[in-house]
Design a protein around this motif. Sequence first.
Motif, PDB file in Angstrom:
ATOM      1  N   LEU A  61      11.925 -12.779  58.922  1.00 41.74           N
ATOM      2  CA  LEU A  61      12.893 -12.400  59.956  1.00 41.74           C
ATOM      3  C   LEU A  61      14.116 -11.702  59.384  1.00 41.74           C
ATOM      4  N   ARG A  90       3.756 -10.852  62.310  1.00 36.76           N
ATOM      5  CA  ARG A  90       4.382 -10.784  63.624  1.00 36.76           C
ATOM      6  C   ARG A  90       3.677 -11.717  64.608  1.00 36.76           C
ATOM      7  N   ARG A  93       4.873 -15.265  63.980  1.00 36.62           N
ATOM      8  CA  ARG A  93       6.180 -15.508  64.601  1.00 36.62           C
ATOM      9  C   ARG A  93       6.017 -15.616  66.107  1.00 36.62           C
ATOM     10  N   GLY A  94       6.625 -16.611  66.669  1.00 40.50           N
ATOM     11  CA  GLY A  94       6.570 -16.717  68.122  1.00 40.50           C
ATOM     12  C   GLY A  94       5.298 -17.378  68.614  1.00 40.50           C
ATOM     13  N   PHE A  99      11.199 -20.225  67.096  1.00 37.01           N
ATOM     14  CA  PHE A  99      12.574 -20.224  66.589  1.00 37.01           C
ATOM     15  C   PHE A  99      13.560 -20.488  67.723  1.00 37.01           C
ATOM     16  N   PHE A 101      17.771 -20.403  68.175  1.00 37.16           N
ATOM     17  CA  PHE A 101      18.965 -20.026  67.422  1.00 37.16           C
ATOM     18  C   PHE A 101      20.209 -20.747  67.914  1.00 37.16           C
ATOM     19  N   SER A 107      21.863 -15.082  72.478  1.00 37.20           N
ATOM     20  CA  SER A 107      20.500 -14.968  71.952  1.00 37.20           C
ATOM     21  C   SER A 107      19.487 -14.493  72.980  1.00 37.20           C
ATOM     22  N   GLN A 117      11.447 -12.712  79.707  1.00 35.11           N
ATOM     23  CA  GLN A 117      11.627 -13.011  78.291  1.00 35.11           C
ATOM     24  C   GLN A 117      10.724 -14.146  77.831  1.00 35.11           C
ATOM     25  N   ILE A 118      10.454 -15.095  78.720  1.00 35.01           N
ATOM     26  CA  ILE A 118       9.528 -16.172  78.331  1.00 35.01           C
ATOM     27  C   ILE A 118       8.093 -15.651  78.340  1.00 35.01           C
ATOM     28  N   GLU A 120       7.056 -12.689  77.616  1.00 36.67           N
ATOM     29  CA  GLU A 120       6.774 -11.703  76.564  1.00 36.67           C
ATOM     30  C   GLU A 120       5.849 -12.224  75.461  1.00 36.67           C
ATOM     31  N   PRO A 121       6.186 -13.344  74.798  1.00 35.82           N
ATOM     32  CA  PRO A 121       5.278 -13.800  73.741  1.00 35.82           C
ATOM     33  C   PRO A 121       3.909 -14.220  74.281  1.00 35.82           C
ATOM     34  N   SER A 124       1.969 -11.073  74.693  1.00 34.39           N
ATOM     35  CA  SER A 124       1.687 -10.387  73.442  1.00 34.39           C
ATOM     36  C   SER A 124       0.743 -11.182  72.533  1.00 34.39           C
ATOM     37  N   HIS A 125       0.984 -12.487  72.396  1.00 36.79           N
ATOM     38  CA  HIS A 125       0.183 -13.261  71.440  1.00 36.79           C
ATOM     39  C   HIS A 125      -1.047 -13.883  72.074  1.00 36.79           C
ATOM     40  N   MET A 169      15.846 -20.981  75.743  1.00 41.76           N
ATOM     41  CA  MET A 169      15.469 -20.591  74.378  1.00 41.76           C
ATOM     42  C   MET A 169      14.365 -21.506  73.853  1.00 41.76           C
ATOM     43  N   MET A 172      11.127 -20.725  75.428  1.00 41.78           N
ATOM     44  CA  MET A 172      10.585 -19.494  74.879  1.00 41.78           C
ATOM     45  C   MET A 172       9.929 -19.764  73.530  1.00 41.78           C
TER      46      MET A 172
ATOM     47  N   ALA B 239      11.971 -12.791  66.497  1.00 41.49           N
ATOM     48  CA  ALA B 239      11.460 -14.140  66.243  1.00 41.49           C
ATOM     49  C   ALA B 239      10.324 -14.485  67.200  1.00 41.49           C
ATOM     50  N   LYS B 240      10.324 -13.843  68.358  1.00 46.26           N
ATOM     51  CA  LYS B 240       9.229 -14.068  69.300  1.00 46.26           C
ATOM     52  C   LYS B 240       7.982 -13.322  68.873  1.00 46.26           C
TER      53      LYS B 240
END
Lengths: 336, 335
Positions: A61, A90, A93-94, A99, A101, A107, A117-118, A120-121, A124-125, A169, A172, B239-240
């Motif tokens: 990171l 990548r 991560r997530g 993570f 913060f 943040s 925003q929640i 998104e990962p 993607s993942h 956060m 997420m 980080a995501k």
Amino acid sequence: MPDGAQAVLDVRGLETVFCTRGAEIHAVNKVSFHLKPGELLGVVGESGSGKSVTMMSLIGLLPSPPAEVRSGEVLLGGKDILKLSPTELRHVRGARVGFVFQDPMTSLNPVFTVGDQIMEPLRSHMRMSKAEARRRAAELLTLVGIPDADKRLKNYPHQFSGGMRQRVMIAMALACDPEVLIADEPTTALDVTIQAQIIELVKELRQKLGMAIVWITHDLGVVAGIADRVMVMYGGQVVEQAPVKELFGNPRHPYTRALLKAVPALSGERAGRLQVIEGQPPMLGSAPTSCPFRSRCTHAFDRCGKENPARRALDDKPLDHGHDVACHWNPEPADA
Amino acid sequence: MLTFVIRRLLLAIPTLLLISLVIFLLVDLAPGSPMSEIPRTVPPEVRERMMQAMGANEPVVVRYLLWLRQFFLVEPAYVIDSLMGTNLAGGAQRVLSWQSRMPVFDIIAQRLPQTLTVIGSAYLVGVLIALPIGIYSAYRQYSWFDQLGTFVTMVGSSVPTFFTGVLLIIVFSVNLGWFPSIYDTTLEVTDWASFKMQIMQMALPVTMLALHNATEISRYMRSSMLENLGQDYVRTARAKGMSERVVVLKHVLRNSLIPVVTVIALGIPTIFGGAIIAEQVFKVNGLGTALIGAINASDLPTVQTLTFIFAVLIVFFNLVADILYGILDPRIRYD
């Protein structure tokens, strides 16, 4: 591995250097630690001791340049993630490492809804469809104790209070069921009652979901309350590591002792001025050849200036599994 | 949002009235007479009668009120008449140019297309090249691309357009002979060859203005991107496990565009007013040239009307910028 459990995260000899114009900052020096499934490791130390940099560099990171991981291994589930390609890393991560913060006010991205925003990962993942991701996001908000989740997903971060944002956060970070959650001073920016709520929430989530947690903090009180083991860092290295009871009951490193003395007592007579540790943390301009705490240590002697102490076990358990300390000084039992 | 827009539009009325008065008085105070271009052999009595015929010797208050009536009542009536075939205007006196005795709005209608094609497309091209340059410069701060970009934008925004324009003419028209140096307004695009001619004659003025606009906007874009790249939410996005493309082009860009979009919106009125120099250098027969010509001839109604229209545009695009701001940034709500 003792205790029968395979470590989820095993960091060995991690070394991170910041290369700026003409100078190097050795921010992390040969840091090793491990994390068992479901375990909560507290990482304490003052600002600039390398706590956050350690955690951020093991997951790629830190911006590179200037940061550079010089050596070490980071085994996540037995596989060295430092050897992964940027794209593979990548997706760690997530997904496998979450993570959280310090400052929940900044943040979160102010122009996207919390739901976006929640999701998104998840998209993607986990390759979820929009509808699936939305359902999961609502589940997560409920999980972290935000009522009326479906409606709140459409809200923007500025419509949440600080504590609520930190919950977002956390939601997420937990979205993809990570094996490891790294919480970088998650309660420092919150006021005390909200801090307590967040700590309770993390305790509860840990029981429900069983992930391992690294909790970085300045606050020894928090560590005493939730951690299983504690790692004390100073000058970019681990100076003491022990199970939480052992560390608070029998601190061996002069720095750990000084930290504990610096905590003001809430009850009893006021003992005059607050205890402080004199001096400044070291500038890490080169790889340390002497003990970094030497100049502020009340027990320093010749050897401390000649040789950087290695971590040594204080009991019969292997290093990093029992109580170990990186100090040349051997307190007499009477001193302890 | 709607109440905000209505409130702003209502507030614009006194603002614009005040602006129109100030412009009117300033133009009136300026030295020169509409008769200055009339030959000296014309006797004073004839001059007097000409002044009377134009209404130029009326007191300033009367002329101002007349102009207000013509601008806000008569001219809209003519527009409605020509669109709907009604007869609201009833032959009332329009705002006439003292120079040509032609309605000022007809002059505008003639000149506007040239200004829009040349200056408008230059602005568009400028914005389109400025944004990617600004984004990439910020993302690769201190790279050779950024260093070069910063240098070029510094030069571009400090060297005036009348200099770059003439430089372009010397290099590309005089020495190389690639492009014409004069914009031919009479050219009509009917086939492929005339289209090519049109592009050729637009090349130099568009390049000059696009460079000028691009340098300013790319600087805004770059600094806005840099500011946002250092924000905590960028670290959160990384980080995501978001890809760099998503981090930069979604998270950072969306935030960075907020101030830049307002700058772009506020720059649109300058297409109409600020391009006077460009039109002079390349002899584009647009609004800017019309304004300069009118000023030289002390053609008060034309100067007054054109300047006032620029003022209206500025006030209008200020409102547009505010509305865009509210749309892009969810933290800003106007109710």
